[in-house]
Structures are given as C-alpha cells and as structure tokens.
Design a protein around this motif. Structure first.
Motif, PDB file in Angstrom:
ATOM      1  N   UNK A 178       0.757  -1.295   0.137  1.00  5.49           N
ATOM      2  CA  UNK A 178       0.099  -0.121  -0.106  1.00  5.49           C
ATOM      3  C   UNK A 178       0.965   1.184  -0.015  1.00  5.49           C
ATOM      4  N   UNK A 179       0.746   1.922  -1.021  1.00  2.85           N
ATOM      5  CA  UNK A 179       1.438   3.286  -1.163  1.00  2.85           C
ATOM      6  C   UNK A 179       0.530   4.573  -0.869  1.00  2.85           C
ATOM      7  N   UNK A 180       0.932   5.543  -0.127  1.00  2.50           N
ATOM      8  CA  UNK A 180       0.169   6.687   0.025  1.00  2.50           C
ATOM      9  C   UNK A 180       0.971   8.053  -0.213  1.00  2.50           C
ATOM     10  N   UNK A 181       0.207   8.964  -0.828  1.00  2.69           N
ATOM     11  CA  UNK A 181       0.821  10.234  -0.749  1.00  2.69           C
ATOM     12  C   UNK A 181      -0.288  11.407  -0.705  1.00  2.69           C
ATOM     13  N   UNK A 182      -0.044  12.659  -0.451  1.00  6.00           N
ATOM     14  CA  UNK A 182      -0.997  13.483   0.008  1.00  6.00           C
ATOM     15  C   UNK A 182      -0.866  14.910  -0.774  1.00  6.00           C
ATOM     16  N   UNK A 183      -2.033  15.520  -1.395  1.00  2.00           N
ATOM     17  CA  UNK A 183      -2.166  16.790  -2.024  1.00  2.00           C
ATOM     18  C   UNK A 183      -2.714  17.775  -1.266  1.00  2.00           C
ATOM     19  N   UNK A 184      -2.433  19.000  -1.277  1.00  2.19           N
ATOM     20  CA  UNK A 184      -3.069  19.969  -0.642  1.00  2.19           C
ATOM     21  C   UNK A 184      -4.073  20.530  -1.578  1.00  2.19           C
ATOM     22  N   UNK A 185      -5.346  20.995  -0.881  1.00  2.00           N
ATOM     23  CA  UNK A 185      -6.313  21.355  -1.973  1.00  2.00           C
ATOM     24  C   UNK A 185      -6.841  22.869  -1.183  1.00  2.00           C
ATOM     25  N   UNK A 186      -6.573  23.711  -2.288  1.00  2.00           N
ATOM     26  CA  UNK A 186      -6.934  25.353  -2.036  1.00  2.00           C
ATOM     27  C   UNK A 186      -8.307  25.595  -2.339  1.00  2.00           C
ATOM     28  N   UNK A 187      -8.730  26.716  -2.032  1.00  2.00           N
ATOM     29  CA  UNK A 187     -10.071  27.292  -2.464  1.00  2.00           C
ATOM     30  C   UNK A 187     -10.062  27.434  -4.035  1.00  2.00           C
ATOM     31  N   UNK A 188     -11.153  27.214  -4.569  1.00  2.00           N
ATOM     32  CA  UNK A 188     -11.291  26.927  -6.105  1.00  2.00           C
ATOM     33  C   UNK A 188     -11.009  25.763  -6.759  1.00  2.00           C
ATOM     34  N   UNK A 189     -10.667  24.693  -5.698  1.00  2.96           N
ATOM     35  CA  UNK A 189     -10.238  23.333  -6.407  1.00  2.96           C
ATOM     36  C   UNK A 189      -8.792  23.316  -6.792  1.00  2.96           C
ATOM     37  N   UNK A 190      -7.981  24.329  -6.409  1.00  2.00           N
ATOM     38  CA  UNK A 190      -6.550  24.192  -7.096  1.00  2.00           C
ATOM     39  C   UNK A 190      -5.840  23.034  -5.923  1.00  2.00           C
ATOM     40  N   UNK A 191      -5.155  22.075  -6.572  1.00  2.00           N
ATOM     41  CA  UNK A 191      -4.395  21.031  -5.784  1.00  2.00           C
ATOM     42  C   UNK A 191      -2.881  21.326  -6.055  1.00  2.00           C
ATOM     43  N   UNK A 192      -2.177  20.955  -5.011  1.00  2.00           N
ATOM     44  CA  UNK A 192      -0.578  21.047  -5.116  1.00  2.00           C
ATOM     45  C   UNK A 192      -0.323  19.928  -5.736  1.00  2.00           C
ATOM     46  N   UNK A 193       1.156  19.981  -5.883  1.00  2.00           N
ATOM     47  CA  UNK A 193       1.666  18.571  -6.291  1.00  2.00           C
ATOM     48  C   UNK A 193       1.732  17.562  -5.215  1.00  2.00           C
ATOM     49  N   UNK A 194       1.906  16.294  -5.551  1.00  2.00           N
ATOM     50  CA  UNK A 194       1.895  15.479  -4.312  1.00  2.00           C
ATOM     51  C   UNK A 194       2.946  15.473  -3.636  1.00  2.00           C
ATOM     52  N   UNK A 195       2.823  14.884  -2.250  1.00  2.00           N
ATOM     53  CA  UNK A 195       3.994  14.926  -1.289  1.00  2.00           C
ATOM     54  C   UNK A 195       4.948  13.521  -1.786  1.00  2.00           C
TER      55      UNK A 195
END
Length: 199
Positions: A178-195
């Motif tokens: 099982x592999x996990x990564x996380x993205x930040x989500x900002x207003x307007x639906x903008x996501x960061x790159x993955x951790x």
C-alpha cells in the motif's frame, strides 16, 4: 500539452500550478491561451523554455493577463536563449497566460510552468499501523482547505478528500503493498503537487 488551437482567451486550457505544460505555435497567427487559478495572494514565477532555434531574433512572447484581458507583464525569448523566468505578484484570482509570436514565428515546442511558493504539498508524511488499519498523517500547509489522500494498491490509485491532517485506511489488504501520498487542496479546487510517497 496543448491539444488544439486556443487562439482566444475564451478557449483557454486550464492548467495547474507547479506543473510543466508544453505547446507549440503551429502557424504565425496562432496564439496559445492558458488559464490558471491562484487561490491565495502570492508571487507567481513563470519558467519558460523552448527547443533551440539557431537565431538571436525573438520568437516567443509569454504574457500574463487578468480575467478582463488586461496585460500585466510579458517578456520575449530569443531563439538561442532556451530558458528564462520572471516573477509577478498577484492577488488571489483567475489569470491567463498568452503565448504568442514575437518578431518571428517558430513551431518549435515550448514548455512552461507557473509556480506558486504557497501552493505546496504536505510534508513529513508518516504511516502508523493501528488496530483499525494504517493511519497516514502529515504536516499541514498554510492556506489549505482540505487534503487529498492518494492510496495505491497493485497499481490502482484511489483518491479521497479529508479535512484534517490524518486519515486511517481501514481497508488494508494482506500481502499487498500500500502506497500513500497527499496533496493540499486550496479554494477554487486548486491542488498542490503530491507529497513524497510512503509505503
């Protein structure tokens, strides 16, 4: 990359921040328009590069525009100057990038990214085994509204949004990675790159 002629601001391709995008100006009358959303006030850096053209003449003019089609800043790139950048301070909102010909035209491929220092992925992602499964936790990012956890098992990725800075996977499959990564989500639906990914 750019898939069709995007000669007007109304036909602009939506592009994510902190991600490379490629295109080319196919004919001299072609302008390529791209749209991006900045969820927080920040200085955005345009990094622009292109295939080498053996000429000191100017070929590309990338320019940043407001939603009302008002030009804020532009630069020109010479054929033999294959990369460069400029920064522009912007308030939160929607903006457009227009890539057009300068003095001369070339169909050589160009690549750009629009980088925001505040649109960052979570850091310090850790996995902890619990009685309920695997808990994924991370350090939060200023300005993020939510986070998206991406869980990959046997090459199949599933995504889910969470409000806090941890999430427990209660569907752990035995003898599978099982592999996990996380993205930040900002207003307007903008996501960061993955951790960084953790397994």
């Amino acid at each position: 990359g750019e898939k069709e002629f995007k000669e007007t601001i109304g036909a602009a391709n939506q592009v994510p921040l902190n991600t490379g995008v490629s295109g080319s100006i196919r004919v001299s009358s072609d302008d390529d328009w791209y749209c991006f959303t900045l969820p927080v006030d920040d200085t955005v850096t345009l990094q622009f590069s292109h295939e080498f053209v053996d000429s000191s003449s100017t070929y590309w003019t990338p320019a940043v525009y407001t939603e009302n089609n008002s030009k804020l800043q532009s630069a020109t790139w010479k054929g033999n100057a294959v990369s460069g950048s400029f920064g522009i301070a912007l308030s939160a909102g929607t903006y457009y990038l227009r890539v057009s010909n300068a003095s001369y035209s070339s169909s050589a491929t160009y690549t750009f990214s629009l980088s925001s220092s505040k649109i960052q992925p979570p850091t310090k992602v850790t996995l902890t085994s619990t009685l309920d499964g695997i808990t994924v936790s991370w350090l939060g990012v200023s300005g993020a509204e939510k986070y998206r956890v991406i869980r990959t098992v046997d090459g199949v990725a599933t995504k889910g949004n969470v409000s806090g800075t941890s999430w427990t996977d209660t569907n752990v499959e035995a003898d599978k990675t099982h592999t996990y990564c996380v993205q930040s989500r900002f207003s307007g639906g903008t996501y960061s790159a993955a951790s960084e990914s953790k397994s």
